[in-house]
Scaffold this motif. Structure first.
Motif, PDB file in Angstrom:
ATOM      1  N   TYR A  46     -10.303  67.199 -28.718  1.00 12.34           N
ATOM      2  CA  TYR A  46      -9.189  66.413 -28.203  1.00 12.34           C
ATOM      3  C   TYR A  46      -9.377  64.976 -28.669  1.00 12.34           C
ATOM      4  O   TYR A  46     -10.451  64.395 -28.498  1.00 12.34           O
ATOM      5  N   LYS A  47      -8.341  64.407 -29.250  1.00 18.25           N
ATOM      6  CA  LYS A  47      -8.384  63.012 -29.697  1.00 18.25           C
ATOM      7  C   LYS A  47      -7.677  62.156 -28.642  1.00 18.25           C
ATOM      8  O   LYS A  47      -6.494  62.347 -28.373  1.00 18.25           O
ATOM      9  N   VAL A  48      -8.430  61.252 -28.058  1.00 22.20           N
ATOM     10  CA  VAL A  48      -7.900  60.389 -27.004  1.00 22.20           C
ATOM     11  C   VAL A  48      -6.898  59.408 -27.609  1.00 22.20           C
ATOM     12  O   VAL A  48      -7.155  58.797 -28.648  1.00 22.20           O
ATOM     13  N   LYS A  49      -5.756  59.286 -26.947  1.00 22.16           N
ATOM     14  CA  LYS A  49      -4.741  58.334 -27.387  1.00 22.16           C
ATOM     15  C   LYS A  49      -5.171  56.931 -26.971  1.00 22.16           C
ATOM     16  O   LYS A  49      -5.605  56.726 -25.844  1.00 22.16           O
ATOM     17  N   LYS A  50      -5.039  55.994 -27.887  1.00 22.27           N
ATOM     18  CA  LYS A  50      -5.392  54.610 -27.564  1.00 22.27           C
ATOM     19  C   LYS A  50      -4.374  54.029 -26.598  1.00 22.27           C
ATOM     20  O   LYS A  50      -3.182  54.302 -26.697  1.00 22.27           O
ATOM     21  N   GLN A  51      -4.882  53.216 -25.673  1.00 21.42           N
ATOM     22  CA  GLN A  51      -3.981  52.557 -24.734  1.00 21.42           C
ATOM     23  C   GLN A  51      -3.351  51.353 -25.417  1.00 21.42           C
ATOM     24  O   GLN A  51      -4.040  50.548 -26.038  1.00 21.42           O
ATOM     25  N   GLU A  52      -2.044  51.253 -25.266  1.00 16.62           N
ATOM     26  CA  GLU A  52      -1.344  50.097 -25.804  1.00 16.62           C
ATOM     27  C   GLU A  52      -1.178  49.069 -24.692  1.00 16.62           C
ATOM     28  O   GLU A  52      -0.971  49.438 -23.535  1.00 16.62           O
ATOM     29  N   PRO A  53      -1.238  47.786 -25.032  1.00 14.34           N
ATOM     30  CA  PRO A  53      -1.013  46.775 -23.990  1.00 14.34           C
ATOM     31  C   PRO A  53       0.449  46.786 -23.552  1.00 14.34           C
ATOM     32  O   PRO A  53       1.326  47.237 -24.279  1.00 14.34           O
ATOM     33  N   MET A  54       0.681  46.282 -22.340  1.00 19.17           N
ATOM     34  CA  MET A  54       2.058  46.261 -21.841  1.00 19.17           C
ATOM     35  C   MET A  54       2.929  45.412 -22.762  1.00 19.17           C
ATOM     36  O   MET A  54       2.455  44.485 -23.411  1.00 19.17           O
ATOM     37  N   THR A  55       4.199  45.760 -22.805  1.00 20.83           N
ATOM     38  CA  THR A  55       5.134  45.039 -23.667  1.00 20.83           C
ATOM     39  C   THR A  55       5.504  43.705 -23.021  1.00 20.83           C
ATOM     40  O   THR A  55       5.311  43.501 -21.817  1.00 20.83           O
TER      41      THR A  55
ATOM     42  N   LEU B 248      -2.296  42.833 -10.056  1.00 19.75           N
ATOM     43  CA  LEU B 248      -1.088  42.893 -10.867  1.00 19.75           C
ATOM     44  C   LEU B 248      -1.018  41.752 -11.881  1.00 19.75           C
ATOM     45  O   LEU B 248      -0.192  41.779 -12.775  1.00 19.75           O
ATOM     46  N   LYS B 249      -1.889  40.761 -11.741  1.00 21.55           N
ATOM     47  CA  LYS B 249      -1.856  39.622 -12.655  1.00 21.55           C
ATOM     48  C   LYS B 249      -2.782  39.796 -13.854  1.00 21.55           C
ATOM     49  O   LYS B 249      -2.743  39.018 -14.778  1.00 21.55           O
ATOM     50  N   LYS B 250      -3.628  40.841 -13.817  1.00 24.61           N
ATOM     51  CA  LYS B 250      -4.511  41.084 -14.965  1.00 24.61           C
ATOM     52  C   LYS B 250      -3.728  41.764 -16.081  1.00 24.61           C
ATOM     53  O   LYS B 250      -2.606  42.203 -15.885  1.00 24.61           O
ATOM     54  N   GLU B 251      -4.341  41.858 -17.236  1.00 27.72           N
ATOM     55  CA  GLU B 251      -3.687  42.535 -18.360  1.00 27.72           C
ATOM     56  C   GLU B 251      -3.703  44.033 -18.118  1.00 27.72           C
ATOM     57  O   GLU B 251      -4.759  44.627 -17.931  1.00 27.72           O
ATOM     58  N   LEU B 252      -2.559  44.623 -18.115  1.00 27.99           N
ATOM     59  CA  LEU B 252      -2.414  46.061 -17.891  1.00 27.99           C
ATOM     60  C   LEU B 252      -2.044  46.757 -19.189  1.00 27.99           C
ATOM     61  O   LEU B 252      -1.496  46.136 -20.099  1.00 27.99           O
ATOM     62  N   SER B 253      -2.325  48.045 -19.232  1.00 27.62           N
ATOM     63  CA  SER B 253      -1.861  48.835 -20.368  1.00 27.62           C
ATOM     64  C   SER B 253      -0.380  49.118 -20.150  1.00 27.62           C
ATOM     65  O   SER B 253       0.168  48.903 -19.069  1.00 27.62           O
ATOM     66  N   LYS B 254       0.244  49.650 -21.174  1.00 30.02           N
ATOM     67  CA  LYS B 254       1.664  49.994 -21.111  1.00 30.02           C
ATOM     68  C   LYS B 254       1.925  50.985 -19.971  1.00 30.02           C
ATOM     69  O   LYS B 254       2.864  50.816 -19.185  1.00 30.02           O
ATOM     70  N   SER B 255       1.093  52.024 -19.859  1.00 26.58           N
ATOM     71  CA  SER B 255       1.315  53.030 -18.817  1.00 26.58           C
ATOM     72  C   SER B 255       0.969  52.477 -17.432  1.00 26.58           C
ATOM     73  O   SER B 255       1.641  52.802 -16.456  1.00 26.58           O
ATOM     74  N   GLU B 256      -0.075  51.642 -17.326  1.00 29.96           N
ATOM     75  CA  GLU B 256      -0.414  51.029 -16.032  1.00 29.96           C
ATOM     76  C   GLU B 256       0.711  50.112 -15.563  1.00 29.96           C
ATOM     77  O   GLU B 256       1.058  50.098 -14.377  1.00 29.96           O
ATOM     78  N   ALA B 257       1.285  49.352 -16.490  1.00 29.91           N
ATOM     79  CA  ALA B 257       2.397  48.457 -16.142  1.00 29.91           C
ATOM     80  C   ALA B 257       3.595  49.258 -15.667  1.00 29.91           C
ATOM     81  O   ALA B 257       4.249  48.906 -14.679  1.00 29.91           O
ATOM     82  N   SER B 258       3.880  50.346 -16.341  1.00 30.83           N
ATOM     83  CA  SER B 258       4.996  51.202 -15.959  1.00 30.83           C
ATOM     84  C   SER B 258       4.798  51.770 -14.556  1.00 30.83           C
ATOM     85  O   SER B 258       5.720  51.766 -13.732  1.00 30.83           O
ATOM     86  N   LYS B 259       3.577  52.216 -14.256  1.00 34.40           N
ATOM     87  CA  LYS B 259       3.270  52.733 -12.918  1.00 34.40           C
ATOM     88  C   LYS B 259       3.379  51.634 -11.866  1.00 34.40           C
ATOM     89  O   LYS B 259       3.882  51.865 -10.758  1.00 34.40           O
ATOM     90  N   ALA B 260       2.910  50.427 -12.176  1.00 32.22           N
ATOM     91  CA  ALA B 260       2.981  49.308 -11.231  1.00 32.22           C
ATOM     92  C   ALA B 260       4.435  48.938 -10.937  1.00 32.22           C
ATOM     93  O   ALA B 260       4.813  48.717  -9.784  1.00 32.22           O
ATOM     94  N   ILE B 261       5.254  48.886 -11.969  1.00 29.99           N
ATOM     95  CA  ILE B 261       6.682  48.576 -11.804  1.00 29.99           C
ATOM     96  C   ILE B 261       7.341  49.638 -10.929  1.00 29.99           C
ATOM     97  O   ILE B 261       8.063  49.316  -9.983  1.00 29.99           O
ATOM     98  N   ASP B 262       7.084  50.910 -11.224  1.00 26.74           N
ATOM     99  CA  ASP B 262       7.656  51.997 -10.423  1.00 26.74           C
ATOM    100  C   ASP B 262       7.220  51.908  -8.961  1.00 26.74           C
ATOM    101  O   ASP B 262       8.022  52.123  -8.055  1.00 26.74           O
ATOM    102  N   ALA B 263       5.940  51.609  -8.728  1.00 25.46           N
ATOM    103  CA  ALA B 263       5.421  51.521  -7.356  1.00 25.46           C
ATOM    104  C   ALA B 263       6.082  50.375  -6.590  1.00 25.46           C
ATOM    105  O   ALA B 263       6.435  50.527  -5.408  1.00 25.46           O
TER     106      ALA B 263
END
Length: 158
Positions: free
Chosen positions: A100-109, A130-145
């Motif tokens: 399995y090749k792990v997908k690299k995390q992209e920074p939030m847009t 929430l003020k730290k640098e989040l990945s794209k998926s972490e930011a998406s989850k934070a926004i949804d929450a």
């Protein structure tokens, strides 16, 4: 060195490999999958999920869907299938390298960062995480929450 045995082993291996990768740890394992074996050898069964295989082999999994008990059930199923089929299908019971090749995390847009900051400001949220640098998926989850808990920012025409 140990090997992994699972029912749909790649599902769990992907999580383990991703977690170790993010901590800078190599996690290359060999494994075997009772679901794959069952799909090849027990084609007459209408279902080949862990519950169905337990029923087929007469194993009572008292606490199904709990990690430890499902692991015990998987081992039992593997052993039962091995006794029944390994003589004629030795290759299915050999542990093979898992890949399995792990997908690299992209920074939030920039757009995500702007919207997250607007939500934090509008709802007056005081959360330093929430003020730290989040990945794209972490930011998406934070926004949804935040939207789920506090709601969207009302649209204003300009």
């Amino acid at each position: 060195e140990y090997h992994l045995l699972g029912h749909n082993v790649m599902f769990d291996y992907k999580f383990m490999k991703t977690a170790t990768y993010r901590h800078g740890i190599s996690f290359e394992k060999q494994g075997n999958d009772t679901l794959s074996i069952a799909r090849k050898l027990l084609k007459d069964l209408p279902k080949r999920n862990l519950d169905a295989l337990c029923a087929h082999y007469g194993y009572k999994n008292e606490h199904a869907h709990r990690a430890y008990h499902d692991a015990l059930a998987t081992h039992y199923i593997y052993e039962a299938m091995s006794k029944e089929f390994e003589k004629d299908h030795k290759e299915l019971f050999c542990f093979q390298p898992l890949s399995y090749k792990v997908k690299k995390q992209e920074p939030m847009t920039i757009k995500q960062k702007r919207y997250l900051n607007d939500l934090i400001k509008y709802h007056k949220i005081k959360d330093e995480n929430l003020k730290k640098e989040l990945s794209k998926s972490e930011a998406s989850k934070a926004i949804d929450a935040i939207i789920l808990q506090y709601g969207k920012i009302p649209y204003q025409r300009t």
